[in-house]
Design an enzyme around this catalytic site. Structure first.
Site, short mmCIF file in Angstrom:
data_model
loop_
_atom_site.label_atom_id
_atom_site.label_comp_id
_atom_site.label_asym_id
_atom_site.label_seq_id
_atom_site.Cartn_x
_atom_site.Cartn_y
_atom_site.Cartn_z
N ARG A 162 39.17 39.70 24.58
CA ARG A 162 40.38 39.98 25.34
C ARG A 162 41.09 38.65 25.56
NH1 ARG A 162 41.12 40.65 31.68
NH2 ARG A 162 43.28 41.33 31.66
N HIS A 218 48.01 44.29 31.07
CA HIS A 218 47.24 45.55 31.03
C HIS A 218 47.62 46.39 29.82
CE1 HIS A 218 46.91 45.52 35.71
NE2 HIS A 218 45.81 45.00 35.19
N GLU A 225 39.28 49.68 28.15
CA GLU A 225 39.92 48.61 27.39
C GLU A 225 38.96 48.03 26.35
OE1 GLU A 225 40.92 47.44 31.47
OE2 GLU A 225 42.53 46.30 30.57
N ASN A 277 39.96 56.99 41.12
CA ASN A 277 39.08 57.41 42.22
C ASN A 277 39.75 57.78 43.53
OD1 ASN A 277 36.61 56.92 40.74
ND2 ASN A 277 37.12 54.76 40.90
N ASN A 319 35.14 39.38 27.45
CA ASN A 319 36.28 39.19 28.35
C ASN A 319 35.94 38.00 29.24
OD1 ASN A 319 38.24 39.29 30.29
ND2 ASN A 319 37.98 41.46 30.79
N ARG A 326 48.04 40.40 45.75
CA ARG A 326 49.30 39.83 45.23
C ARG A 326 50.49 40.57 45.82
NH1 ARG A 326 47.64 40.64 39.12
NH2 ARG A 326 45.58 39.69 39.24
P1 ADP Z 1 39.95 45.49 38.06
O1 ADP Z 1 41.45 45.41 38.12
O2 ADP Z 1 39.28 44.27 38.59
O3 ADP Z 1 39.41 46.00 36.74
P2 ADP Z 1 39.22 48.11 39.06
O4 ADP Z 1 40.07 48.84 38.10
O5 ADP Z 1 37.75 48.24 38.96
O6 ADP Z 1 39.60 46.58 39.16
O7 ADP Z 1 39.66 48.60 40.53
C1 ADP Z 1 39.17 48.03 41.69
C2 ADP Z 1 39.84 48.74 42.88
O8 ADP Z 1 39.49 50.13 42.82
C3 ADP Z 1 39.40 48.21 44.25
O9 ADP Z 1 40.53 47.95 45.06
C4 ADP Z 1 38.62 49.39 44.81
O10 ADP Z 1 38.77 49.48 46.16
C5 ADP Z 1 39.29 50.57 44.15
N1 ADP Z 1 38.41 51.76 44.19
C6 ADP Z 1 37.25 51.98 43.55
N2 ADP Z 1 36.73 53.16 43.91
C7 ADP Z 1 37.58 53.71 44.82
C8 ADP Z 1 37.60 54.92 45.58
N3 ADP Z 1 36.64 55.81 45.49
N4 ADP Z 1 38.65 55.12 46.40
C9 ADP Z 1 39.64 54.23 46.52
N5 ADP Z 1 39.68 53.08 45.83
C10 ADP Z 1 38.66 52.82 44.99
#
Ligand code: ADP
Length: 399
Positions: free
Chosen positions: A89, A178, A384, A333, A7, A239
């Site tokens: 990707r 996505h 993914e 999460n 990626n 964004r």
């Molecule tokens: P990407 O789109 O870059 O793949 P991710 O899917 O890893 O990103 O998501 C990143 C986001 O997930 C960040 O905004 C981060 O704050 C949020 N995040 C990760 N863990 C938690 C958590 N425990 N509670 C709230 N938000 C979380």
């Protein structure tokens, strides 16, 4: 079959090496273009190693990754020739690609044509493809597109209400992104529910740094929130998402901003960061909101309210829904976000179980709705790279 998944972003390369569905190693090379490029490499089941290198472009970055993968200490293969295929990707496949495809010179030419509408994303993806062609010339490569899954949208969902010539001549329409994640969690949801996907109406919410929601009717994407670019739809980390199109025009005029500046304002300084003035990280926003910061609380409210409205509109568009799926860093999460989005929707048949939602274990899939809930609420970790590895394996085996 050993498959390397790549990626490639503008200054980073994420990789995973699979043997069939088993992950052997993964890593992230960041700050490409500098003398301080950092490689985080993890062999499955072992501790992460970190090293710093001068890496000025993608080809050198991929060469470094291939060397690490066959390193006698940190590596997982004896010889790089063990890698039988590479899956990439690719962000934008426009209307040329509705499924993953073996990379040929014709395919490369079509991906190059898409640079016009994806100037930030497709060039680094192509850099990865060119690099593998040079470094592993015998190895077949497969492209897996973020846009492909959404190519099933009907025209009423993807046509913008601007002069039609911009669609026919300039290919301006909703594409959606996505797709690999929406596809993966939709299929996982069907497995969890024990029902064939072609009987199900699903709404999949991929909530990460970039966020999008999709309406998946009997396995096919029929609508999604991101558009011509990943700027449309939900407000995101930085964004704006949906906005009155007159607002950027007004700001450009008033603040005398040029195209680049307004682009940066909408992509990098807006979203929950713009509202809160604190952070794009939802963990920080939740902490600050809990301590009483009103703008952090407002940023979370705007995000969740807008997602709730998308869910409502997709229930209307599909005339029903069997399950709502949360995925991505936030979706997987944040019980706070899931609670704000999925509570108070009993009228639509959604009954969130607050205890199950709070107790959900990290990294595990779970049903967080009440047993009596007509609509199931699921949390499913996305993967993914696994989809890319599987598509690559299937396509290479067939050819
Ligand atoms: P990407 O789109 O870059 O793949 P991710 O899917 O890893 O990103 O998501 C990143 C986001 O997930 C960040 O905004 C981060 O704050 C949020 N995040 C990760 N863990 C938690 C958590 N425990 N509670 C709230 N938000 C979380």
């Amino acid at each position: 079959m050993k498959v390397l998944v790549l990626n490639c972003g503008s200054s980073s390369i994420k990789y995973k090496l699979y043997d069939d569905d088993q992950q052997l190693a993964e890593g992230l090379l960041e700050k490409i273009g500098t003398a301080q490029a950092q490689l985080n490499h993890t062999v499955s089941g072992q501790k992460k190693t970190v090293s710093v290198h001068e890496i000025l472009e993608h080809r050198a970055g991929i060469e470094l990754i291939l060397n690490v993968l066959q390193d006698p200490e940190k590596g997982v293969v004896k010889d790089i020739e063990e890698i039988q295929a590479v899956g990439h990707r690719v962000v934008h496949g426009a209307e040329s690609f509705s499924e993953s495809t073996l990379i040929t010179p014709e395919v490369i030419a079509k991906i190059e044509e898409c640079i016009d509408i994806a100037p930030l994303h497709n060039p680094p993806n192509l850099a990865g493809i060119y690099a593998i062609s040079q470094l592993l010339p015998q190895v077949p490569q497969v492209a897996v597109f973020d846009t492909a899954f959404h190519q099933t949208m009907p025209d009423k969902a993807f046509v913008y209400a601007i002069p039609y010539v911009f669609y026919t001549r300039d290919h301006i329409r909703k594409y959606g992104f996505h797709g690999t994640s929406h596809y993966f969690v939709a299929h996982e949801a069907a497995t969890m529910l024990g029902r064939p996907i072609d009987e199900l109406k699903l709404i999949t919410c991929h909530l990460g740094n970039g966020s999008s929601v999709a309406a998946v009717d009997r396995g096919k994407s029929v609508d999604t929130s991101m558009g011509f670019t990943p700027l449309e739809g939900l407000p995101m980390g930085t964004r704006s998402g949906d906005i009155d199109p007159a607002v950027p025009l007004y700001i450009m005029d008033k603040e005398e901003l040029n195209l680049q500046q307004i682009n940066a304002l909408l992509n990098k300084h807006s979203g929950v960061l713009g509202i809160s003035g604190i952070s794009n990280d939802f963990r920080t926003l939740e902490d600050e909101a809990a301590k009483g910061d009103k703008r952090a609380a407002l940023a979370l409210e705007v995000f969740c309210y807008r997602l709730k409205k998308y869910i409502g509109s997709y229930i209307a568009a599909m005339n029903g829904v069997d399950a709502i799926v949360f995925t991505g860093g936030i979706g997987e999460n944040s019980d706070v976000v899931r609670d704000m989005v999925a509570s108070d929707m009993e009228f639509l048949g959604v009954q969130l179980d607050a205890d199950k939602n709070r107790a959900k274990e990290r990294g595990k899939a779970a049903d967080i709705s009440k047993a009596s809930s007509r609509v199931k609420v699921l949390v499913i970790p996305t993967n993914e790279e696994l989809v890319i590895a599987r598509d690559t394996r299937r396509i290479v085996s067939e050819t």
